[in-house]
Each structure stands twice: as structure tokens, then as C-alpha cells.
Design a protein around this motif. Structure first.
Motif, PDB file in Angstrom:
ATOM      1  N   LYS A   1      47.185  32.313  44.246  1.00  0.00           N
ATOM      2  CA  LYS A   1      46.767  33.702  44.466  1.00  0.00           C
ATOM      3  C   LYS A   1      46.343  34.316  43.139  1.00  0.00           C
ATOM      4  N   GLN A   2      45.573  35.389  43.230  1.00  0.00           N
ATOM      5  CA  GLN A   2      45.206  36.150  42.036  1.00  0.00           C
ATOM      6  C   GLN A   2      44.683  37.516  42.492  1.00  0.00           C
ATOM      7  N   LEU A   3      44.822  38.503  41.625  1.00  0.00           N
ATOM      8  CA  LEU A   3      44.324  39.855  41.860  1.00  0.00           C
ATOM      9  C   LEU A   3      43.877  40.408  40.515  1.00  0.00           C
ATOM     10  N   PHE A   4      42.636  40.909  40.444  1.00  0.00           N
ATOM     11  CA  PHE A   4      42.159  41.550  39.217  1.00  0.00           C
ATOM     12  C   PHE A   4      40.930  42.399  39.518  1.00  0.00           C
ATOM     13  N   ASP A   5      40.606  43.272  38.567  1.00  0.00           N
ATOM     14  CA  ASP A   5      39.409  44.107  38.685  1.00  0.00           C
ATOM     15  C   ASP A   5      38.169  43.246  38.489  1.00  0.00           C
ATOM     16  N   VAL A   6      37.238  43.333  39.411  1.00  0.00           N
ATOM     17  CA  VAL A   6      35.946  42.678  39.227  1.00  0.00           C
ATOM     18  C   VAL A   6      34.938  43.661  38.643  1.00  0.00           C
ATOM     19  N   PHE A   7      35.314  44.957  38.676  1.00  0.00           N
ATOM     20  CA  PHE A   7      34.500  45.989  38.069  1.00  0.00           C
ATOM     21  C   PHE A   7      35.394  47.188  37.798  1.00  0.00           C
TER      22      PHE A   7
END
Length: 141
Positions: A88-94
Motif C-alpha cells: 500500500k501507499q498514500l501520497f500527494d500526486v499534486f
């Protein structure tokens, strides 16, 4: 009197919307599935404060993308939840930093695009979709 106030608010709303579209940059975020095969399902769900773009399942080699205009304050933020098997991963793409620094590549005029390539060893970012421009930003959790 109430009709005049309502009419004024409608005109103001149209003006603000039109001005925002004319003054702010347009962006397209690309998420390219560069995983080794389709045996393990891959999914991505991107959101902003105002929009949930839904769960997407791009196949290997596919480019899932979405477009938007930044807001006048430069605070537009999109983040994505990624899932690939047990990873899994979660981060801002913008986000506002990318907006202000124009990290994304210029297409023409006031339009930009940002590329994210999802690979077995992590997530790579580039302003343009050329192999030499990508740099690794995140690992899978």
C-alpha cells in the motif's frame, strides 16, 4: 431588493469562476502502471478536498489520468491511495509546492502535466514522460 441581491450573487459567482479558469494553470496528472504483470491486482483512488475520482484499476502499460485547474490561492491538492497485492501507499500526486514551483512539465501556455510511474520498487515522478526525466520519490509501504 432580494432579486437584485440574488442576481448580483449569480453574476459574482460567474465572474469568479470565469476569472479562476482564465488566471490559473491547468494540470493533467498521469499515473502509469509500469508493474511487471497483471497477476497481482493494482488499484488507485485519487481525491482532493472537493472530489473523489473513484477506484481505478489500470492494467500494465495503461495511463490513468485526470485534469483540473489550480485554484486562485495555489492550494490545490490531490492525493492517491495505491494498492498492489499486500503493498500500500498514500501520497500527494499534486500539491501547493508543485503548483508554485511548476515541477510539472509545461505542455503549452498555462497547461502542465505531471507523470507518476508505478513500478515494483516504488513510485517515480517526472514533469515529462521521457525515461531520463523520472526520479524515484516513494517506496511501497
Amino acid at each position: 431588493m432580494i432579486k437584485l441581491i440574488v442576481f448580483s450573487l449569480v453574476i459574482l459567482s460567474i465572474f469568479v469562476h470565469t476569472t479562476n479558469a482564465a488566471l490559473t494553470a491547468g494540470f493533467t496528472v498521469h499515473i502509469i502502471n509500469a508493474l511487471p504483470n497483471n497477476d497481482v491486482p493494482f488499484s488507485v483512488q485519487c481525491e482532493s478536498k472537493d472530489d473523489n475520482l473513484g477506484l481505478k484499476t489500470p492494467k500494465v502499460g495503461e495511463d490513468y489520468n485526470f485534469s483540473f485547474r489550480g485554484n486562485l490561492l495555489g492550494t490545490t491538492r490531490f492525493y492517491c491511495h495505491y494498492s498492489w497485492g499486500s503493498k500500500k501507499q498514500l501520497f500527494d500526486v499534486f500539491n501547493s509546492q508543485m503548483y508554485k514551483s511548476r515541477e510539472c512539465g509545461n505542455i503549452s501556455g498555462n497547461d502542465y502535466e505531471c507523470f507518476w510511474k508505478v513500478q515494483e520498487d516504488g513510485f517515480y515522478f517526472a514533469g515529462h514522460n521521457s525515461p531520463e526525466s523520472y526520479s524515484k520519490k516513494y517506496d511501497w509501504n
